[in-house]
Design an enzyme around this catalytic site. Structure first.
Site, PDB file in Angstrom:
ATOM      1  N   ASN A  11      57.075  57.385  16.074  1.00  0.00           N
ATOM      2  CA  ASN A  11      55.652  58.012  15.776  1.00  0.00           C
ATOM      3  C   ASN A  11      55.129  57.380  15.579  1.00  0.00           C
ATOM      4  OD1 ASN A  11      54.025  59.665  16.572  1.00  0.00           O
ATOM      5  ND2 ASN A  11      54.895  61.541  14.967  1.00  0.00           N
ATOM      6  N   LYS A  13      51.162  57.614  15.930  1.00  0.00           N
ATOM      7  CA  LYS A  13      50.181  57.897  15.546  1.00  0.00           C
ATOM      8  C   LYS A  13      49.200  58.486  15.916  1.00  0.00           C
ATOM      9  CE  LYS A  13      52.914  60.620  12.732  1.00  0.00           C
ATOM     10  NZ  LYS A  13      52.331  61.735  11.202  1.00  0.00           N
ATOM     11  N   HIS A  95      54.284  68.522  18.178  1.00  0.00           N
ATOM     12  CA  HIS A  95      54.032  67.961  17.173  1.00  0.00           C
ATOM     13  C   HIS A  95      52.785  69.035  15.492  1.00  0.00           C
ATOM     14  CE1 HIS A  95      52.976  65.279  13.534  1.00  0.00           C
ATOM     15  NE2 HIS A  95      54.415  64.606  13.599  1.00  0.00           N
ATOM     16  N   GLU A  97      51.324  68.173  13.682  1.00  0.00           N
ATOM     17  CA  GLU A  97      49.461  67.546  13.554  1.00  0.00           C
ATOM     18  C   GLU A  97      48.486  68.189  14.564  1.00  0.00           C
ATOM     19  OE1 GLU A  97      50.392  63.750  13.228  1.00  0.00           O
ATOM     20  OE2 GLU A  97      50.698  63.630  11.083  1.00  0.00           O
ATOM     21  N   GLU A 161      61.020  69.070  11.401  1.00  0.00           N
ATOM     22  CA  GLU A 161      60.025  68.288  10.771  1.00  0.00           C
ATOM     23  C   GLU A 161      59.391  69.020   9.507  1.00  0.00           C
ATOM     24  OE1 GLU A 161      58.842  64.071  12.437  1.00  0.00           O
ATOM     25  OE2 GLU A 161      57.179  65.518  13.009  1.00  0.00           O
ATOM     26  N   GLY A 167      54.820  62.730   6.109  1.00  0.00           N
ATOM     27  CA  GLY A 167      53.132  61.318   5.145  1.00  0.00           C
ATOM     28  C   GLY A 167      53.146  61.937   3.937  1.00  0.00           C
ATOM     29  N   SER A 203      58.746  61.181   5.940  1.00  0.00           N
ATOM     30  CA  SER A 203      58.667  60.524   5.710  1.00  0.00           C
ATOM     31  C   SER A 203      60.740  60.175   4.922  1.00  0.00           C
ATOM     32  CB  SER A 203      58.652  60.844   4.065  1.00  0.00           C
ATOM     33  OG  SER A 203      57.428  61.226   3.610  1.00  0.00           O
TER      34      SER A 203
END
Ligand code: PGA
Length: 245
Positions: A11, A13, A95, A97, A161, A167, A203
């Protein structure tokens, strides 16, 4: 160890595709670690503008988002139908985000997953709790609610996730991840329980990939930061292949 074929999804991003991913994988594949592999599935999820170039390089591509409607007045969006037409095979849905930055709800995410399936795309649907929710001990209630409207009887992949691990460098321990994956699996319809893949994301890197991928209910990874480093991503693919090849 998982009984299912592992899937490693990169991914990227809102980052440019790594230069190594653009090396034509139809030729010398050793120069491009993102190329399709035989024993495990490897997929890249670039920005919309890099999709075509990654496909031309011989990679299996997915998008990071697709709009459920086919066409219409949705400035800035790209539809599932358009992604399919371009040559995408996969699409991320929900996702964290996107849920946080674009206000996507569980219902929106379910609509995306259904539209993806209708258009012949394979949805990778993201779920996971925030730090606050985990600290209150609500992680299972949260993922149960997120799963509620999803088309789990169909050919989809789930990515667990935990938002606090994305991150941040803080990975869920293999034990924490396995516990959540086993719980999520217990909520799946009977006839999909053994076949549906559940990826871990947050991560994940070369250093912790083996311990995570050894868990019986972890069927691969949705990898952000570490997937932008071709050498590291290549090592993760090797680890996955050694476990399952
Ligand atoms: P990360 O991102 O590996 O950088 O934590 C994972 C993701 O958000 O999919």
């Amino acid at each position: 160890m998982s009984k299912r074929k592992l899937l490693l999804a990169a991914n990227w991003k809102m980052n440019p595709a790594p230069a190594a991913a653009m090396v034509n994988a139809h030729g010398d594949r050793s120069l491009n670690p993102y190329h399709p592999h035989a024993d495990i599935d490897v997929v890249v999820l670039p920005t919309f503008v890099d999709l075509q170039r990654c496909m031309d390089a011989g990679l299996i591509i997915g998008a990071q988002y697709g709009h459920p409607e086919t066409v219409g007045a949705h400035t800035g969006d790209v539809s599932m139908a358009m992604l399919k037409k371009l040559g995408c095979r996969y699409v991320l849905c929900g996702h964290s985000e996107r849920r946080a930055n674009h206000g996507e709800t569980d219902e929106d995410v379910a609509a995306q997953a259904i539209a993806a399936l209708e258009n012949g795309l394979h949805p990778v649907i993201c779920i996971g709790e925030t730090l606050e929710e985990r600290e209150k001990g609500h992680e299972k209630t949260v993922v149960k609610k997120q799963l509620k409207h999803l088309p789990l009887e169909s050919d989809v992949t789930i990515a667990y996730e935990p938002v606090w691990a994305i991150g941040t460098g803080k990975t869920a321990t293999p034990k924490q991840a396995q516990e959540m994956h086993a719980y999520i699996r217990s909520l799946l319809p009977d006839d999909r329980r053994e076949s549906l893949r559940i990826l871990y994301g947050g991560s994940m890197k070369a250093e912790n990939a083996e311990e995570l991928l050894k868990q019986p209910d972890i069927d691969g990874g949705l990898i952000g930061g570490a997937s932008l480093k071709p050498e590291e991503f290549g090592r993760m693919i090797e680890i996955a292949e050694n476990l399952h090849g």
